[in-house]
Design a protein around this motif. Structure first.
Motif, PDB file in Angstrom:
ATOM      1  N   ILE A 144       0.855  -1.188   0.000  1.00 47.15           N
ATOM      2  CA  ILE A 144       0.000   0.000   0.000  1.00 47.15           C
ATOM      3  C   ILE A 144       0.892   1.238   0.000  1.00 47.15           C
ATOM      4  N   PRO A 145       0.739   2.140  -1.005  1.00 52.69           N
ATOM      5  CA  PRO A 145       1.591   3.329  -1.093  1.00 52.69           C
ATOM      6  C   PRO A 145       1.537   4.169   0.189  1.00 52.69           C
ATOM      7  N   CYS A 146       2.712   4.592   0.633  1.00 52.35           N
ATOM      8  CA  CYS A 146       2.796   5.449   1.824  1.00 52.35           C
ATOM      9  C   CYS A 146       4.099   6.242   1.752  1.00 52.35           C
ATOM     10  N   PRO A 147       4.028   7.578   1.650  1.00 47.24           N
ATOM     11  CA  PRO A 147       5.257   8.376   1.627  1.00 47.24           C
ATOM     12  C   PRO A 147       6.119   8.091   2.856  1.00 47.24           C
ATOM     13  N   ASN A 148       7.430   8.043   2.661  1.00 38.93           N
ATOM     14  CA  ASN A 148       8.351   7.672   3.749  1.00 38.93           C
ATOM     15  C   ASN A 148       8.160   8.509   5.009  1.00 38.93           C
ATOM     16  N   GLU A 149       7.859   9.804   4.830  1.00 33.29           N
ATOM     17  CA  GLU A 149       7.765  10.695   6.002  1.00 33.29           C
ATOM     18  C   GLU A 149       6.550  10.402   6.883  1.00 33.29           C
ATOM     19  N   PHE A 150       5.580   9.633   6.361  1.00 33.78           N
ATOM     20  CA  PHE A 150       4.380   9.318   7.155  1.00 33.78           C
ATOM     21  C   PHE A 150       4.386   7.898   7.712  1.00 33.78           C
ATOM     22  N   LYS A 151       5.436   7.146   7.408  1.00 35.63           N
ATOM     23  CA  LYS A 151       5.465   5.735   7.824  1.00 35.63           C
ATOM     24  C   LYS A 151       5.438   5.564   9.351  1.00 35.63           C
ATOM     25  N   LYS A 152       6.260   6.369  10.031  1.00 30.92           N
ATOM     26  CA  LYS A 152       6.375   6.215  11.486  1.00 30.92           C
ATOM     27  C   LYS A 152       5.039   6.465  12.174  1.00 30.92           C
ATOM     28  N   ARG A 153       4.374   7.572  11.807  1.00 32.35           N
ATOM     29  CA  ARG A 153       3.084   7.899  12.426  1.00 32.35           C
ATOM     30  C   ARG A 153       2.030   6.866  12.047  1.00 32.35           C
ATOM     31  N   ALA A 154       2.055   6.415  10.789  1.00 33.84           N
ATOM     32  CA  ALA A 154       1.081   5.405  10.347  1.00 33.84           C
ATOM     33  C   ALA A 154       1.230   4.120  11.155  1.00 33.84           C
ATOM     34  N   MET A 155       2.475   3.722  11.450  1.00 35.92           N
ATOM     35  CA  MET A 155       2.696   2.507  12.241  1.00 35.92           C
ATOM     36  C   MET A 155       2.195   2.669  13.677  1.00 35.92           C
ATOM     37  N   GLU A 156       2.319   3.871  14.218  1.00 35.51           N
ATOM     38  CA  GLU A 156       1.790   4.120  15.573  1.00 35.51           C
ATOM     39  C   GLU A 156       0.273   3.960  15.604  1.00 35.51           C
ATOM     40  N   ILE A 157      -0.375   4.461  14.544  1.00 34.40           N
ATOM     41  CA  ILE A 157      -1.840   4.349  14.457  1.00 34.40           C
ATOM     42  C   ILE A 157      -2.254   2.898  14.251  1.00 34.40           C
ATOM     43  N   ILE A 158      -1.508   2.183  13.409  1.00 35.94           N
ATOM     44  CA  ILE A 158      -1.798   0.758  13.178  1.00 35.94           C
ATOM     45  C   ILE A 158      -1.695  -0.021  14.486  1.00 35.94           C
ATOM     46  N   ALA A 159      -0.659   0.288  15.282  1.00 36.29           N
ATOM     47  CA  ALA A 159      -0.469  -0.396  16.571  1.00 36.29           C
ATOM     48  C   ALA A 159      -1.695  -0.230  17.476  1.00 36.29           C
ATOM     49  N   GLU A 160      -2.282   0.964  17.450  1.00 32.14           N
ATOM     50  CA  GLU A 160      -3.488   1.212  18.265  1.00 32.14           C
ATOM     51  C   GLU A 160      -4.694   0.445  17.710  1.00 32.14           C
ATOM     52  N   ARG A 161      -4.806   0.413  16.383  1.00 34.03           N
ATOM     53  CA  ARG A 161      -6.020  -0.146  15.762  1.00 34.03           C
ATOM     54  C   ARG A 161      -6.069  -1.666  15.745  1.00 34.03           C
ATOM     55  N   VAL A 162      -4.918  -2.318  15.698  1.00 34.84           N
ATOM     56  CA  VAL A 162      -4.964  -3.791  15.679  1.00 34.84           C
ATOM     57  C   VAL A 162      -5.552  -4.336  16.973  1.00 34.84           C
TER      58      VAL A 162
END
Length: 451
Positions: A366-384
């Motif tokens: 899934i496309p994701c600009p490098n600068e947003f990866k860290k924050r996206a992973m934090e959100i994923i951690a909460e949502r799983v």
């Protein structure tokens, strides 16, 4: 990921981010970091490799480091040469399985293991500081050329022994393996048919050895009634296998088979793999006394764990294998010889593969600009936590959640602006249902991260 180094060294499009200027700075930084000693330098077949190699060598020489230029060389040969010549480090100019417009710089330690992230960060700090060691005219490093191919083949012949000879089709993908892999198989006593074996920077097939890219290899194995097909990527640190029936053998299956063979050969012990490897490996090696240890994605993480645990074998489900009895450098060429020894002892791959359990594996990017990866992973951690009920969570590299009959890995790519989802389940229906939910979680997380 660092500023320059990703999960597998520096790997960028040539003359965009990866320029001769950066290559020069890497040479200067490595020489400054080492202070003294000798470095082995080898290249793959890419059209830009000589240009980048000369820049790296210039940087090293100017800091007083002696350089052994082994020229066109697969990554395993660089790793072997470091130990052969008792060097202090090695550099491979390669982008491995990336397309031809890419190239890269990978640094190896004196024991043949890739530089750790910590060491790469030190190189980055030196590059950014611009404080490079400078020596006087009479202290500039010495440059010499060597060709370690003969010594490599001789050493393999001491380790691999065949009772019979086989017909092997070797597809080196026009990469650096062309100058070594087919010749080794011939010296093992096999009849060799070369495919894409002229070393060219213009690659006829995709370099990653998978079912799609090896369609021609499968046809040739079948047409020639061969016993085995062996394939490599651009620098031959990986192996892909086609069985005697002309079928590509899935990575999880070859990983399991060779891990089991190593356990039979050396006795029970630890098998190191990465967080994206499936349950098949655990289930297959358990009866042979194998205990699976998982680590971060990347050969350096596997090598570190092998050293830490005294493991018998390490491998990723990408065809990247490390045989610590041989070297800590991933070696698709030695791996090819090992696979032939396995069929010599145990029988055809097509029969052996039936013993490995099969589960349904799905992958998504899934496309994701490098600068947003860290924050996206934090959100994923909460949502799983809300989206899935699971028994185990591993967060050493991305987030892997497990249940007894499925697992999902959410992980940002270290080389591309994408998020990866890998999952496995016992049934296709269950796998597809999990993927639908996982993709939704990731897309929503990326959207929220971008604000």
């Amino acid at each position: 990921m660092g500023k320059y180094f990703g999960t597998s060294g520096i790997r960028e499009v040539v003359n965009e981010k990866l320029t001769p200027e950066l290559a020069l700075k890497v040479g200067l930084a490595l020489g400054s970091y080492l202070g003294e000693g000798t470095v082995v330098v080898g290249v793959d077949t890419r059209t830009s490799s000589e240009m980048l190699k000369n820049a790296v060598i210039s940087g090293l020489l100017s800091t007083g480091i002696d350089v052994i230029d082994i020229g066109l060389a697969p990554t395993p040969l660089t790793g072997f040469a470091i130990k052969l010549y008792d060097a202090d480090a090695g550099v491979t100019i390669t982008a491995s399985h990336n397309p031809p417009e890419y190239n890269g710089i990978k640094v190896w330690d004196k024991d043949g293991m890739a530089y750790t992230q910590e060491k790469e960060r030190k190189l980055e700090e030196i590059i950014d500081s611009g404080k490079f060691k400078k020596v006087a005219w009479n202290e500039i490093g010495k440059l010499r050329e060597e060709d370690p191919k003969r010594e490599y083949i001789n050493e393999v012949l001491k380790n691999i022994h065949l009772e019979n000879s086989y017909t092997i089709v070797v597809d080196t993908g026009n990469g650096a393996g062309s100058i070594l892999s087919p010749y080794l198989q011939r010296e093992l006593g096999n009849r060799v048919i070369g495919l894409n074996s002229h070393p060219s920077g213009f690659f006829i097939r995709e370099l990653e050895p998978n079912a799609k890219s090896l369609a021609m290899l499968s046809k040739v194995v079948k047409a020639m009634n061969a016993d085995l097909g062996i394939a490599h990527d651009g620098d031959a640190d990986r192996i892909g296998v086609v069985d005697d029936a002309g079928n590509f053998v899935e990575y999880e299956v070859t990983l399991s088979l060779i891990a089991g063979y190593m356990l039979k050969k050396f006795g029970k012990g630890k098998i190191v793999t990465t967080v994206d490897a499936g349950f098949a490996l655990d289930d297959y090696v358990r009866p042979f006394g194998g205990e699976v240890v998982r680590t971060k994605v990347g050969d350096v993480a596997v090598a570190e764990e092998l050293k830490k645990h005294g493991g018998i074998f390490g491998g990723e489900p990408s065809g990247t294998w490390i045989m610590p009895q041989w070297n800590l450098t991933p070696d698709g060429i030695f791996a090819g010889a090992l696979v032939v020894e396995m069929i010599d002892r145990l029988g055809p791959i097509s029969e052996l593969a039936k013993e490995v359990p099969r589960y349904v594996t799905l992958r998504a990017k899934i496309p994701c600009p490098n600068e947003f990866k860290k924050r996206a992973m934090e959100i994923i951690a909460e949502r799983v936590l809300k989206e899935f009920e699971y028994e185990k969570l591993i967060d050493i590299d991305g987030i892997r959640i497990e249940n007894s009959d499925w697992w999902i890995l959410f992980r940002p790519s270290g080389t591309e602006p994408i998020m990866r989802i890998t999952l496995e389940a016992h049934t296709r229906e269950r796998a597809e249902e999990l993927m639908k939910r996982a993709e939704r979680v990731v897309k929503e997380a990326i959207k929220e991260a971008q604000g």
